[in-house]
Motif scaffolding. Sequence first.
Motif, PDB file in Angstrom:
ATOM      1  N   PRO A 147       0.812  -1.204   0.000  1.00  0.00           N
ATOM      2  CA  PRO A 147       0.000   0.000   0.000  1.00  0.00           C
ATOM      3  C   PRO A 147       0.849   1.259   0.000  1.00  0.00           C
ATOM      4  O   PRO A 147       1.969   1.268   0.506  1.00  0.00           O
ATOM      5  CB  PRO A 147      -0.814  -0.110   1.291  1.00  0.00           C
TER       6      PRO A 147
ATOM      7  N   SER B 193       0.874   6.223   4.508  1.00  0.00           N
ATOM      8  CA  SER B 193       0.167   7.377   5.028  1.00  0.00           C
ATOM      9  C   SER B 193       1.173   8.365   5.594  1.00  0.00           C
ATOM     10  O   SER B 193       2.201   7.985   6.125  1.00  0.00           O
ATOM     11  CB  SER B 193      -0.807   6.927   6.124  1.00  0.00           C
TER      12      SER B 193
ATOM     13  N   TYR C 110      -6.322   0.828  -7.873  1.00  0.00           N
ATOM     14  CA  TYR C 110      -6.621   0.807  -6.440  1.00  0.00           C
ATOM     15  C   TYR C 110      -8.099   0.531  -6.180  1.00  0.00           C
ATOM     16  O   TYR C 110      -8.973   1.134  -6.805  1.00  0.00           O
ATOM     17  CB  TYR C 110      -6.248   2.132  -5.779  1.00  0.00           C
TER      18      TYR C 110
ATOM     19  N   CYS D 129      -8.698   3.714  -0.975  1.00  0.00           N
ATOM     20  CA  CYS D 129      -7.582   4.525  -0.498  1.00  0.00           C
ATOM     21  C   CYS D 129      -8.126   5.679   0.329  1.00  0.00           C
ATOM     22  O   CYS D 129      -9.339   5.889   0.412  1.00  0.00           O
ATOM     23  CB  CYS D 129      -6.751   5.063  -1.666  1.00  0.00           C
ATOM     24  N   ARG D 130      -7.222   6.405   0.902  1.00  0.00           N
ATOM     25  CA  ARG D 130      -7.556   7.674   1.552  1.00  0.00           C
ATOM     26  C   ARG D 130      -7.011   8.769   0.640  1.00  0.00           C
ATOM     27  O   ARG D 130      -5.903   8.662   0.125  1.00  0.00           O
ATOM     28  CB  ARG D 130      -6.921   7.766   2.932  1.00  0.00           C
ATOM     29  N   ARG D 131      -7.816   9.805   0.452  1.00  0.00           N
ATOM     30  CA  ARG D 131      -7.371  10.888  -0.415  1.00  0.00           C
ATOM     31  C   ARG D 131      -8.240  12.102  -0.154  1.00  0.00           C
ATOM     32  O   ARG D 131      -9.460  11.999  -0.043  1.00  0.00           O
ATOM     33  CB  ARG D 131      -7.483  10.491  -1.888  1.00  0.00           C
TER      34      ARG D 131
ATOM     35  N   ILE E  14      -3.064  10.370  -2.826  1.00  0.00           N
ATOM     36  CA  ILE E  14      -3.498   9.020  -2.453  1.00  0.00           C
ATOM     37  C   ILE E  14      -2.629   8.487  -1.321  1.00  0.00           C
ATOM     38  O   ILE E  14      -1.408   8.541  -1.385  1.00  0.00           O
ATOM     39  CB  ILE E  14      -3.447   8.069  -3.674  1.00  0.00           C
ATOM     40  N   ARG E  15      -3.286   7.963  -0.286  1.00  0.00           N
ATOM     41  CA  ARG E  15      -2.617   7.375   0.874  1.00  0.00           C
ATOM     42  C   ARG E  15      -3.289   6.050   1.215  1.00  0.00           C
ATOM     43  O   ARG E  15      -4.462   5.856   0.938  1.00  0.00           O
ATOM     44  CB  ARG E  15      -2.719   8.295   2.110  1.00  0.00           C
ATOM     45  N   ASP E  16      -2.559   5.166   1.856  1.00  0.00           N
ATOM     46  CA  ASP E  16      -3.099   3.886   2.342  1.00  0.00           C
ATOM     47  C   ASP E  16      -3.866   3.144   1.255  1.00  0.00           C
ATOM     48  O   ASP E  16      -4.947   2.601   1.499  1.00  0.00           O
ATOM     49  CB  ASP E  16      -4.011   4.103   3.569  1.00  0.00           C
ATOM     50  N   ALA E  17      -3.320   3.095   0.068  1.00  0.00           N
ATOM     51  CA  ALA E  17      -4.001   2.485  -1.080  1.00  0.00           C
ATOM     52  C   ALA E  17      -3.931   0.963  -1.024  1.00  0.00           C
ATOM     53  O   ALA E  17      -2.887   0.397  -0.689  1.00  0.00           O
ATOM     54  CB  ALA E  17      -3.389   2.986  -2.380  1.00  0.00           C
ATOM     55  N   GLU E  18      -5.040   0.332  -1.369  1.00  0.00           N
ATOM     56  CA  GLU E  18      -5.119  -1.124  -1.475  1.00  0.00           C
ATOM     57  C   GLU E  18      -5.386  -1.453  -2.947  1.00  0.00           C
ATOM     58  O   GLU E  18      -6.366  -0.990  -3.515  1.00  0.00           O
ATOM     59  CB  GLU E  18      -6.259  -1.658  -0.612  1.00  0.00           C
TER      60      GLU E  18
END
Length: 176
Positions: free
Chosen positions: A2, A5, A90, A93-95, A103-107
């Motif tokens: 991922p 963050s 992805y 994610c968090r964005r 984009i952060r913490d992408a799966e």
Amino acid sequence: MPVSSSSSQPESPLLEGLAPVVAAHTRLLILGSFPSRISLERRQYYANPRNQLWTLLQALWPEQPLPPSHDYAGRCRWILDRGLGLWDVYARCRRTGSLDSAIRDAEPNDLRQLDLPRLEGVAHNGAASHAQAMRLGMRGVVVHRLPSTSPAHAAWSLARKTEAWREVFARHGLCA
């Protein structure tokens, strides 16, 4: 792996991506990074009217008019009928906002879960998507990097982007 963050930024909510637009006869799969804020709100790929994807596809396939933006189901049929599919690298994610750089913490999506027996190629819509190409585990298909259709990628003209996309589509028999 991922995307990490950043501890200096406030935690944004976990965003869920969109389902793939594919069919058993899909020959070329276009992968973006993650849908824009507007696309997520409307639950439609490339819903931002400033994104050039639909305009570019109409230029590649001028023989049949693109359904209007309010007919998203028609647009999906329009691309599927031509052997094209859409998805993202992805799944969630968090964005904050719509920029790929946020984009952060992408799966990642698991592309191997798709049943695409005629798939010949994967074309990444932009550098952020292409950066994940090796992690996606697609074997036996050609991987392409295309210039992004995002409004944030204004370095190339629409005409130049269209020619780059035309070369890839022609290689897979999707246009002349």
